[in-house]
Design an enzyme around this catalytic site. Sequence first.
Site, PDB file in Angstrom:
ATOM      1  CE1 TYR A 142      -3.736   2.450   0.558  1.00 35.49           C
ATOM      2  CE2 TYR A 142      -2.453   3.280   2.398  1.00 35.49           C
ATOM      3  CZ  TYR A 142      -3.512   3.407   1.521  1.00 35.49           C
ATOM      4  OH  TYR A 142      -4.360   4.492   1.617  1.00 35.49           O
ATOM      5  CG  ASP A 237       5.862   3.728   0.760  1.00 33.09           C
ATOM      6  OD1 ASP A 237       6.189   4.430   1.730  1.00 33.09           O
ATOM      7  OD2 ASP A 237       4.686   3.557   0.400  1.00 33.09           O
ATOM      8  CE  LYS A 265       1.987   4.719   8.131  1.00 35.12           C
ATOM      9  NZ  LYS A 265       0.565   4.699   8.388  1.00 35.12           N
TER      10      LYS A 265
HETATM   11  N1  PLP Z   1       2.936   4.171   2.234  1.00 36.41           N
HETATM   12  C1  PLP Z   1       2.864   3.272   3.214  1.00 36.41           C
HETATM   13  C2  PLP Z   1       3.865   2.172   3.278  1.00 36.41           C
HETATM   14  C3  PLP Z   1       1.852   3.363   4.182  1.00 36.41           C
HETATM   15  O1  PLP Z   1       1.785   2.453   5.152  1.00 36.41           O
HETATM   16  C4  PLP Z   1       0.926   4.427   4.095  1.00 36.41           C
HETATM   17  C5  PLP Z   1      -0.160   4.555   5.082  1.00 36.41           C
HETATM   18  O2  PLP Z   1      -0.404   3.709   5.890  1.00 36.41           O
HETATM   19  C6  PLP Z   1       1.052   5.344   3.053  1.00 36.41           C
HETATM   20  C7  PLP Z   1       2.069   5.200   2.136  1.00 36.41           C
HETATM   21  C8  PLP Z   1       0.099   6.490   2.933  1.00 36.41           C
HETATM   22  O3  PLP Z   1       0.340   7.412   3.934  1.00 36.41           O
HETATM   23  P1  PLP Z   1      -0.819   8.423   4.403  1.00 36.41           P
HETATM   24  O4  PLP Z   1      -1.880   7.602   5.026  1.00 36.41           O
HETATM   25  O5  PLP Z   1      -0.114   9.349   5.342  1.00 36.41           O
HETATM   26  O6  PLP Z   1      -1.284   9.123   3.171  1.00 36.41           O
END
Ligand code: PLP
Length: 426
Positions: A142, A237, A265
Amino acid sequence: MSSNQNLFERAQQCMPGGVNSPVRAFKSVGGSPFFVSRAEGPYLFDVDGNRYIDYVGSWGPMILGHNHPDVLDAVIATARQGLSFGTPNPLEVEMAEFLTQLVPSLEMVRMVNSGTEATMAAIRLARGFTGRNKIVKFEGCYHGHADSFLVKAGSGVLTLGLPNSPGVPAAVADLTLTLPFNDLEAAKALFAAHGPDIAGLILEPIIGNANLILPRAGYLQGLRELCSEHGALLIFDEVMTGFRVAPAGAQSLFGIRPDLSTFGKIIGGGMPVGAYGGRADIMRQIAPSGPVYQAGTLSGNPVAMAAGLAMLKALQAPEFYGRLTEATNKLCQGLTRAAHESGLPFTTNQVCGMFGLFFANEPVETYEQAKAADTARFNRFFHAMLKRGVYLAPSAFEAGFVSIAHDQAVIDQTIAAARASFAEIA
Ligand code: PLP
């Protein structure tokens, strides 16, 4: 009617599903969510006065526990100077210096307001830099909710069984190629077929959005080599893993230098923040130094920078990550022992402050194995634990998070609750 129920009824009248982010609604585990009014250390307190040991940690940021005094003090002191200026400010420079010093692959960095923004910008940059259109992502990973990523995604998309989202034009989704995680041969075959069209390959180096799945030995190195060979950018990511699994993220744990990385985060300390960065020659393509456009009214917000900096500084304490690892190991070992006492199939994956629980007999190394675990049993376990004051993520497809505030007494209490819960669901 309890205050929780009353709030959920009201919320459903005026907010889709009663929530502002899908997994919060408890749809896959059943029941209705609780509404939190306060949090402290390892605990959440709901509006009915219930206390929960929290293993969600706001989905990752709360690595110090809730309401850490350093973060709180930094936020309050900074807020007193003004909430947003819309001009450059010193704290964003301090943040960029801190991040680039901490993470060797980050030569330059751009602050944004969420993980979604970070990944969205990173692939635009990869496309702008390479002049290619296709991106590669992995099943179960994700990367936020931007159009290009809602293809075989993890997290809420997987939890709710939505393979792809309506509203994403096929013309956009067609540019996203997908691969099974931990299968290097499949990646080699994909690059052999599409190499010259691939702008970048993005992945969670440790998947935390399809439960927790670790990369096999040599896998990430293999992807690094494939990308270099084909002129595609490797994008890690690290929104979830950054500063959680090691001081400089999963890339330092596995010794890989990605071309670009995304964060979120923890770097916001609980405030809305994201960041992307990497090789200076690539980052210089971003406006205003280059032609690839990306902007943000609140980007580099001083209060958010102060929160993130305070948190990142606290993580530099000696033995921080060792202590966090020890707490997670104790938790996972205790849970496994308790599950086996009840004769349940149960296995865990863990790395530093992250863990995954599976009702399965075999160790889980792939997305297919994670999906094959007994999710119905997890849902019952979730409610059995909640009843006993322990809050796990309300989905079998989310990693759990341990904070440094989860001390031995809290872990022992969790394991005792789990022992009773396993006996109940066996
Ligand atoms: N990338 C990863 C690995 C994530 O776990 C998340 C959210 O949980 C995101 C991107 C998206 O971040 P946000 O919810 O701050 O938009």
